[in-house]
Design a protein around this motif. Structure first.
Motif, PDB file in Angstrom:
ATOM      1  N   UNK A 187      -7.469  34.933  13.310  1.00 41.56           N
ATOM      2  CA  UNK A 187      -7.741  34.157  12.670  1.00 41.56           C
ATOM      3  C   UNK A 187      -8.965  33.464  12.302  1.00 41.56           C
ATOM      4  N   UNK A 188      -9.581  34.041  13.564  1.00 42.45           N
ATOM      5  CA  UNK A 188     -10.999  33.801  13.173  1.00 42.45           C
ATOM      6  C   UNK A 188     -12.199  35.021  11.747  1.00 42.45           C
ATOM      7  N   UNK A 189     -11.200  36.135  11.936  1.00 43.26           N
ATOM      8  CA  UNK A 189     -12.258  37.123  11.183  1.00 43.26           C
ATOM      9  C   UNK A 189     -11.417  36.505   9.950  1.00 43.26           C
ATOM     10  N   UNK A 190     -10.809  36.076   9.232  1.00 44.81           N
ATOM     11  CA  UNK A 190     -10.361  35.757   7.886  1.00 44.81           C
ATOM     12  C   UNK A 190     -10.524  34.595   7.511  1.00 44.81           C
ATOM     13  N   UNK A 191     -10.841  35.088   5.828  1.00 41.28           N
ATOM     14  CA  UNK A 191     -12.382  34.115   5.058  1.00 41.28           C
ATOM     15  C   UNK A 191     -11.606  32.325   4.887  1.00 41.28           C
ATOM     16  N   UNK A 192     -12.214  31.307   4.868  1.00 40.02           N
ATOM     17  CA  UNK A 192     -12.454  29.915   5.169  1.00 40.02           C
ATOM     18  C   UNK A 192     -12.100  29.998   4.035  1.00 40.02           C
ATOM     19  N   UNK A 193     -10.815  29.010   4.054  1.00 31.23           N
ATOM     20  CA  UNK A 193     -10.113  28.600   3.171  1.00 31.23           C
ATOM     21  C   UNK A 193     -11.199  27.786   2.023  1.00 31.23           C
ATOM     22  N   UNK A 194     -11.269  27.502   1.062  1.00 36.81           N
ATOM     23  CA  UNK A 194     -12.448  25.968   0.586  1.00 36.81           C
ATOM     24  C   UNK A 194     -11.750  25.297  -0.622  1.00 36.81           C
ATOM     25  N   UNK A 195     -12.095  24.329   0.196  1.00 41.86           N
ATOM     26  CA  UNK A 195     -11.483  23.168  -1.160  1.00 41.86           C
ATOM     27  C   UNK A 195     -12.250  21.994  -1.079  1.00 41.86           C
ATOM     28  N   UNK A 196     -12.096  21.006  -1.486  1.00 41.94           N
ATOM     29  CA  UNK A 196     -12.989  19.824  -1.594  1.00 41.94           C
ATOM     30  C   UNK A 196     -13.765  19.302  -0.378  1.00 41.94           C
ATOM     31  N   UNK A 197     -12.062  18.850   0.563  1.00 41.19           N
ATOM     32  CA  UNK A 197     -12.094  17.733   1.546  1.00 41.19           C
ATOM     33  C   UNK A 197     -13.650  18.919   2.828  1.00 41.19           C
ATOM     34  N   UNK A 198     -13.358  20.283   2.500  1.00 40.54           N
ATOM     35  CA  UNK A 198     -14.192  21.259   3.559  1.00 40.54           C
ATOM     36  C   UNK A 198     -15.106  21.293   3.068  1.00 40.54           C
ATOM     37  N   UNK A 208      -5.879  22.693   8.599  1.00 39.52           N
ATOM     38  CA  UNK A 208      -4.790  24.106   9.117  1.00 39.52           C
ATOM     39  C   UNK A 208      -5.782  24.835  10.198  1.00 39.52           C
ATOM     40  N   UNK A 209      -6.846  25.349   8.670  1.00 45.01           N
ATOM     41  CA  UNK A 209      -7.394  26.417   8.721  1.00 45.01           C
ATOM     42  C   UNK A 209      -8.312  25.938   9.828  1.00 45.01           C
ATOM     43  N   UNK A 210      -9.261  24.828  10.055  1.00 46.04           N
ATOM     44  CA  UNK A 210     -10.274  24.716  10.950  1.00 46.04           C
ATOM     45  C   UNK A 210      -9.151  24.214  12.230  1.00 46.04           C
ATOM     46  N   UNK A 211      -7.860  24.129  12.971  1.00 45.14           N
ATOM     47  CA  UNK A 211      -7.367  24.413  13.782  1.00 45.14           C
ATOM     48  C   UNK A 211      -6.667  25.311  14.366  1.00 45.14           C
ATOM     49  N   UNK A 212      -7.125  25.955  13.448  1.00 47.77           N
ATOM     50  CA  UNK A 212      -6.158  27.582  13.729  1.00 47.77           C
ATOM     51  C   UNK A 212      -7.596  28.181  14.467  1.00 47.77           C
ATOM     52  N   UNK A 213      -8.909  27.878  13.977  1.00 47.48           N
ATOM     53  CA  UNK A 213      -9.819  28.879  14.573  1.00 47.48           C
ATOM     54  C   UNK A 213     -10.488  27.929  15.885  1.00 47.48           C
ATOM     55  N   UNK A 214      -9.601  26.651  15.840  1.00 49.83           N
ATOM     56  CA  UNK A 214      -9.743  25.864  17.154  1.00 49.83           C
ATOM     57  C   UNK A 214      -9.499  26.238  17.955  1.00 49.83           C
ATOM     58  N   UNK A 215      -8.586  27.189  18.191  1.00 53.62           N
ATOM     59  CA  UNK A 215      -7.290  27.234  19.206  1.00 53.62           C
ATOM     60  C   UNK A 215      -7.356  28.416  19.337  1.00 53.62           C
ATOM     61  N   UNK A 216      -7.940  29.253  18.313  1.00 45.28           N
ATOM     62  CA  UNK A 216      -8.440  30.817  18.207  1.00 45.28           C
ATOM     63  C   UNK A 216      -9.540  30.864  19.371  1.00 45.28           C
ATOM     64  N   UNK A 217     -10.591  30.040  19.399  1.00 46.52           N
ATOM     65  CA  UNK A 217     -11.933  29.856  20.382  1.00 46.52           C
ATOM     66  C   UNK A 217     -10.963  30.078  21.240  1.00 46.52           C
ATOM     67  N   UNK A 218      -9.640  28.645  21.569  1.00 43.06           N
ATOM     68  CA  UNK A 218      -9.908  28.175  22.716  1.00 43.06           C
ATOM     69  C   UNK A 218      -8.949  29.278  23.914  1.00 43.06           C
ATOM     70  N   UNK A 219      -8.362  30.420  23.314  1.00 46.88           N
ATOM     71  CA  UNK A 219      -7.129  31.374  24.046  1.00 46.88           C
ATOM     72  C   UNK A 219      -9.251  32.571  24.812  1.00 46.88           C
ATOM     73  N   UNK A 220      -9.577  32.873  24.201  1.00 48.36           N
ATOM     74  CA  UNK A 220     -10.945  33.025  24.948  1.00 48.36           C
ATOM     75  C   UNK A 220     -11.943  32.603  25.424  1.00 48.36           C
ATOM     76  N   UNK A 221     -11.635  31.510  25.158  1.00 48.07           N
ATOM     77  CA  UNK A 221     -12.485  30.573  26.288  1.00 48.07           C
ATOM     78  C   UNK A 221     -11.485  30.826  27.636  1.00 48.07           C
ATOM     79  N   UNK A 222     -10.173  29.889  27.353  1.00 50.38           N
ATOM     80  CA  UNK A 222      -9.416  30.065  28.328  1.00 50.38           C
ATOM     81  C   UNK A 222      -8.723  31.827  29.167  1.00 50.38           C
ATOM     82  N   UNK A 223      -9.269  32.657  28.741  1.00 48.55           N
ATOM     83  CA  UNK A 223      -8.491  33.563  29.240  1.00 48.55           C
ATOM     84  C   UNK A 223      -9.841  34.325  29.942  1.00 48.55           C
ATOM     85  N   UNK A 224     -10.981  33.899  29.724  1.00 45.22           N
ATOM     86  CA  UNK A 224     -12.486  33.635  30.949  1.00 45.22           C
ATOM     87  C   UNK A 224     -12.391  33.280  32.339  1.00 45.22           C
ATOM     88  N   UNK A 225     -11.461  32.063  31.927  1.00 45.61           N
ATOM     89  CA  UNK A 225     -11.524  31.256  32.947  1.00 45.61           C
ATOM     90  C   UNK A 225     -10.192  31.579  33.986  1.00 45.61           C
TER      91      UNK A 225
END
Length: 749
Positions: A187-198, A208-225
């Motif tokens: 997820x995090x190391x996958x290249x970003x999708x470039x669109x006009x909205x982004x 969806x691209x930034x939503x997936x990266x948000x949940x990936x960061x949440x996985x790492x944070x919740x693991x420490x918690x």
């Protein structure tokens, strides 16, 4: 308004609200979902008698592999999850008829949309299901199996993994490496999708691209918690903190090639900053946020995107208000001194002041002792420099702190903290340059506190107690001699100190003005209403006809203002003898009759003067009904073509000055005008004698004896005529002929 309102939720209302969420009758479905969300957050016990009905609603809304759930189901799930956290046994999942409900929650966890549905469904399962371990393993296996970026329900699977890592850590321990691999590599190391909205600065609806990266960061944070206290998590914590700090320091840029769209960078910067706050809520994890990383986190308040700044400060104030964050995080809020959005700045200031009041009630000095941390943060600010202009910019941060925190009771402690900073050395980047910045800010803060005290007229006593500064950002000096040498040296120039007073004065003036805006507006409105009423009352006042004076051989006549004019002469629109305003000077009836003829001989010239006075100002009407109020006015002489006018001088009076046509005399000094106010002056061209006006009818008057008191008043008035007559006049408007000076000047006795 919140404290004064009666806010309550009635249990009998819940079925009707749930029905609106189902039917969306009258387009109230969204409002009903919002209300359920508020109830579940603040008072989940309200659902106690209707939780079964809410669960039946969720059974009917459960998704399948091909059938999505309705959008409003997320709010119902959130309400049910909040209830399950406080009353886990009241969810009917472990009854004979609870199998269908459990399967509904499992379907939400696997196929729910948006991904938050999976998060809330797993929360309900892990709190209320007796077979939660079995179901957790089932969900984990299905979420990991054949995971692919952009695949079917891939966002829902990431959301389920983030919640399982937090609530079912033991069940996920064996597959933790796989979970971390999915989050980072897939997820995090996958290249970003470039669109006009982004490419915009901020995305209101993340893709969806930034939503997936948000949940990936949440996985790492919740693991420490979720890691237990006895486990060794240093390596995992260091890797996660390194990732988050890189996002914060590089303005949200995570890829090495720098190809992240602008909208994605703003979202990633905000996600990383709020994740660091959430991790610091755990005391054992807060130590991984070093002082240098803390400084970078504080600079998020300077982010170019207003949405990032607002979301970050709101999250920071939320955690601080709940008492979950350490006290050092209060320092970040004072970096909002240069916040361009007034709403963000004022809301932050209001919140800090409320916390100050709460701390003062408990006799805690959290904000006062945090002043040392603010000076340390400013010393490492990237914009800091030693020149006076930059130091004036740094002074605004300190002034903002004083506006939020300083009171007459704690000003001495704040000054003591500023002094103490001069007795230590920098502990973040030990060097002479860093120490010098700290001492400069210490002297700057002391000068500002003194000025703040003087401008507020406070009395500052020396602080009797002792305090220690934080050891993480400060270190003790090497010797006592060095400490004395630093304390005796003045690190800022006198010119800069002189320039600080206007800054403090401006801050205090703005503070008082904002506090009195509402009061001032109400005063102005009240004054305006009062003036309107007075004018209306004056306009509606009945006209009274004065009695005929004794000793005159003509009949009295009255105009609109109650003035007296001869019946066979021109009528005046206003008269100085009106009964509307009475003078404080007592004049006998003999003097009234003696001056009656002089006033009548004013004719049309005085009529024009009165009309101009009434249009310019009501107060220019004379308050004495027998003696004209002195005032210099611009008038056009209607007798200019008739040649010069002979003027008779009264005894002991100076001759009136007149300016020839086409010339403008020098203006009268302001002091002379003020000196003439408040003194009575005689009429008739300012010298006490009537003028010979063509066409004016002069009425004979009977000679009467004057009393000694009246004679004395007349003598005093005659003595004052000289100064009034000597004042020059202004040219006539529009160049209409020669000008003359009026003998009447403003004033009351």
């Amino acid at each position: 308004m919140y404290r004064a309102s009666l806010l309550c939720y009635n249990k009998s209302h819940v079925p009707a609200i749930i029905e609106f969420t189902r039917s969306n009758e009258k387009d109230l479905g969204a409002t009903a979902h919002e209300l359920l969300k508020k109830i579940s957050t603040n008072h989940p016990q309200v659902f106690s008698t209707h939780v079964k009905e809410l669960c039946r609603t969720l059974e009917g809304e459960a998704p399948t592999v091909k059938t999505p759930n309705p959008p409003g189901a997320v709010d119902n799930l959130k309400a049910c999850a909040a209830f399950a956290k406080k009353f886990p046994t009241d969810i009917p999942m472990n009854t004979k008829d609870g199998r269908k409900l459990v399967q509904s929650f499992l379907n939400f966890a696997l196929y729910g949309t948006p991904p938050q549905a999976a998060k809330h469904a797993i929360t309900i399962i892990m709190n209320s299901d007796d077979k939660k371990e079995l179901h957790a393993k089932e969900l984990l296996a299905k979420s990991i199996k054949s995971f692919k970026y952009g695949g079917d329900h891939w966002l829902t699977k990431l959301a389920a993994l983030s919640q399982l890592v937090l609530l079912a850590q033991a069940e996920c321990e064996e597959d933790m490496d796989t979970i971390v691999e999915i989050a980072i590599q897939k997820v995090l190391q996958v290249p970003h999708t470039t669109t006009a909205e982004a490419d915009v600065e901020w995305m209101e609806e993340p893709d969806e691209d930034i939503q997936g990266r948000t949940w990936a960061v949440q996985i790492l944070v919740n693991r420490l918690r979720s890691l237990p206290a006895e486990s060794a998590f240093n390596e995992a914590a260091e890797d996660t903190y390194a990732l988050l700090n890189r996002f914060v320091k590089n303005n949200g840029e995570g890829s090495k090639d720098g190809g992240t769209p602008t909208g994605h960078k703003s979202c990633q910067r905000l996600i990383a900053a709020t994740s660091l706050l959430k991790l610091s809520c755990n005391k054992r994890l807060d130590t991984f946020l070093t002082p240098a990383d803390f400084l970078q986190l504080a600079l998020v308040t300077h982010d170019p995107c207003a949405q990032v700044r607002k979301a970050f400060t709101d999250k920071l104030m939320k955690y601080l208000g709940q008492g979950r964050l350490p006290q050092r995080f209060y320092t970040i809020l004072f970096c909002c001194a240069y916040e361009p959005e007034k709403t963000i700045k004022m809301s932050t200031m209001t919140w800090i002041r409320s916390r100050r009041t709460a701390f003062a009630t408990r006799k805690e000095t959290v904000l006062e002792t945090g002043f040392a941390r603010l000076l340390s943060l400013l010393a490492h600010h990237p914009d800091f420099d030693k020149d006076d202009e930059t130091l004036k910019l740094m002074a605004e941060y300190i002034i903002y702190y004083l506006k939020c925190v300083a009171t007459e009771e704690n000003i001495s402690l704040i000054f003591h903290v500023a002094q103490r900073v001069k007795g230590v050395a920098d502990g973040i980047t030990p060097s002479e340059q860093a120490d010098e910045k700290l001492y400069i800010l210490s002297d700057l803060a002391q000068a500002l506190v003194r000025s703040w005290e003087e401008q507020n007229a406070w009395t500052m006593q020396s602080w009797p107690g002792k305090m220690k500064l934080p050891s993480g950002i400060f270190r003790p000096l090497e010797s006592h001699e060095k400490a004395q040498r630093i304390a005796k040296k003045v690190w800022i120039g006198e010119d800069l100190v002189d320039q600080l007073d206007p800054l403090v004065r401006k801050a205090i003036r703005n503070k008082k003005r904002k506090a009195s805006d509402v009061v001032e507006k109400s005063r102005k409105k009240a004054k305006s209403d009062r003036l309107v009423k007075e004018k209306k009352a004056k306009a509606d006042r009945p006209v009274k006809t004065p009695r005929k004076k004794r000793g005159t051989d003509y009949d009295d006549g009255s105009d609109v203002d109650g003035a007296v004019a001869p019946s066979n002469g021109p009528r005046r629109k206003s008269d100085r003898r009106s009964t509307a305003h009475r003078s404080y000077v007592e004049v006998s009836s003999d003097e009234e009759d003696a001056k009656g003829g002089a006033e009548e001989n004013e004719g049309e010239q005085e009529e024009e003067e009165e009309e101009e006075e009434e249009e310019n100002n009501e107060e220019t009407e004379a308050s004495d009904k027998d003696i004209a109020a002195p005032e210099d006015v611009e008038m056009v002489d209607p007798e200019a073509d008739a040649g010069p006018e002979p003027v008779e001088e009264a005894p002991d009076a100076q001759p009136a000055s007149s300016s020839p046509s086409g010339t403008e005399p020098s203006p009268e000094p302001e002091i002379a005008k003020k000196a003439s106010r408040g003194k009575a002056a005689t009429k008739a061209n300012g010298v006490g004698q009537p003028r010979n006006v063509p066409g004016a009818i002069k009425k004979p008057t009977q000679a009467k004896s004057t009393s000694a008191k009246t004679a004395q008043v007349a003598a005093n008035n005659t003595e004052n005529v000289g100064s009034e007559v000597a004042s020059p006049c202004r040219p006539a408007p529009n160049g209409a002929g020669p000008t003359r000076r009026s003998g009447r000047t403003r004033g009351r006795v």
